[in-house]
Design an enzyme around this catalytic site. Structure first.
Site, PDB file in Angstrom:
ATOM      1  N   ASP A  52       0.849  -1.201   0.000  1.00 55.92           N
ATOM      2  CA  ASP A  52       0.000   0.000   0.000  1.00 55.92           C
ATOM      3  C   ASP A  52       0.882   1.248   0.000  1.00 55.92           C
ATOM      4  OD1 ASP A  52       0.818  -0.243   2.628  1.00 55.92           O
ATOM      5  OD2 ASP A  52      -1.149   0.177   3.512  1.00 55.92           O
ATOM      6  N   GLU A 190       9.601  -3.691  10.302  1.00 54.62           N
ATOM      7  CA  GLU A 190       9.975  -2.404   9.688  1.00 54.62           C
ATOM      8  C   GLU A 190      10.497  -1.444  10.748  1.00 54.62           C
ATOM      9  OE1 GLU A 190       7.058  -0.830   7.008  1.00 54.62           O
ATOM     10  OE2 GLU A 190       8.203   1.015   6.652  1.00 54.62           O
TER      11      GLU A 190
HETATM   12  O1  KIV Z   1       3.623  -1.031   1.656  1.00 57.00           O
HETATM   13  C1  KIV Z   1       4.766  -1.517   1.557  1.00 57.00           C
HETATM   14  O2  KIV Z   1       5.460  -1.357   0.556  1.00 57.00           O
HETATM   15  C2  KIV Z   1       5.256  -2.284   2.696  1.00 57.00           C
HETATM   16  C3  KIV Z   1       6.710  -2.629   2.695  1.00 57.00           C
HETATM   17  C4  KIV Z   1       7.513  -1.447   3.057  1.00 57.00           C
HETATM   18  C5  KIV Z   1       7.008  -3.779   3.572  1.00 57.00           C
HETATM   19  O3  KIV Z   1       4.525  -2.596   3.576  1.00 57.00           O
END
Ligand code: KIV
Length: 272
Positions: A52, A190
């Site tokens: 997202d 993260e």
């Molecule tokens: O939305 C995204 O790209 C993510 C990644 C950073 C893991 O959740």
């Protein structure tokens, strides 16, 4: 007669589990369209995530909060057409799974049905999320969990490293174990201290996939436009750029403009 299988073998959930057992690192990138999906799949990544983060890097929003289920489905369908080998995971957007178990089942199920993805990803490790994930996995929806900095909570937690305090770190380790118990088959970590990410990776048997979480994770994920140097304004410490496509694009389009203006393009060779 059985059909001969040609082309590369598709990565499945069992391969992801086996890679952790064998100490093989998982390579994960995001993609949002068919062109880049084909390229990253051909480059041999293990997992493609329709993140997202498209709210930030494709739509230009400040956060991921405005992204809708319909937008995720549209992008994931495009990515599905380009990904033949890698495992395909789709992010569930803000408010599509948090309000009730029923909403989570209907929205996660809809995304799987309409995109033909292999799994969906949801954020958070509180008791309600653990409960939701165990319901989802029991009805056959494969789940990637996400702890640490969870962008959908940016308004409450801010965009900063999470789990620095001992009490928060201990809570995160416990949440990781509960997410595994609830049936999640992988866990994104993260923006957390490297030491904590290594501790969580040791504590669970499912693979951890880090972003800004140091080298102790079972795999690494980067947002594709960041990795490719397309997003010049974004430069967190963890980000390593493997190309400078922003410069390449500016130069190529600049040359095209110059040649159109000068009449050099199209020449005889590029005319019918
Ligand atoms: O939305 C995204 O790209 C993510 C990644 C950073 C893991 O959740």
């Amino acid at each position: 007669m059985a059909e001969e299988v040609t082309g590369p073998r598709k990565v499945g959930l069992r391969d992801i589990a086996r890679m952790k057992r064998d100490g093989q690192k998982l390579v994960v990138v995001t993609a949002y369209d068919v062109l880049f999906a084909r390229l990253v799949d051909a480059a041999g990544v293990d997992v493609v995530l329709v993140g997202d983060s498209l709210g930030n890097v494709v739509a230009g929003f400040e956060t991921t909060l405005p992204v809708t289920v319909e937008q995720m489905i549209y992008h994931a369908q495009a990515v599905r057409r380009g990904v033949k080998r890698a495992l395909l995971v789709v992010d569930m957007p803000f408010l599509s799974y948090q309000s009730s178990r029923e909403a989570a089942i209907l929205n996660c199920g809809r995304v799987l049905k309409e995109t033909e993805a292999d799994a969906v990803k949801v954020e958070g490790g509180g008791p309600e999320m653990i409960d939701t994930i165990s319901v989802l996995t029991r009805i056959g929806i494969p789940i990637v969990a996400h702890l640490g900095f969870t962008p959908q909570s940016v308004r409450t937690i801010g965009m900063r490293v999470q789990g620095r305090a001992a009490v928060d770190a201990t809570r995160m380790v416990e949440q990781a174990k509960s997410l595994e118990e609830a049936g999640a088959f992988a866990l994104v970590l993260e923006l957390i201290p490297a030491e904590l990410a290594a501790r969580i990776t040791e504590a669970v048997t499912i693979p951890t996939i880090g972003i800004g979480a140091g080298p102790g994770c079972d795999g690494q994920v980067l947002v594709l436009p960041d990795l490719l140097g397309l997003n010049d304004g974004f430069a967190p410490r963890f980000l390593k750029r493997y190309a400078d496509l922003a410069t390449a694009v500016r130069e190529a389009v600049g040359r095209f403009g110059n040649e159109v203006r000068s009449g050099e393009y199209p020449d005889a060779e590029h005319s019918n």
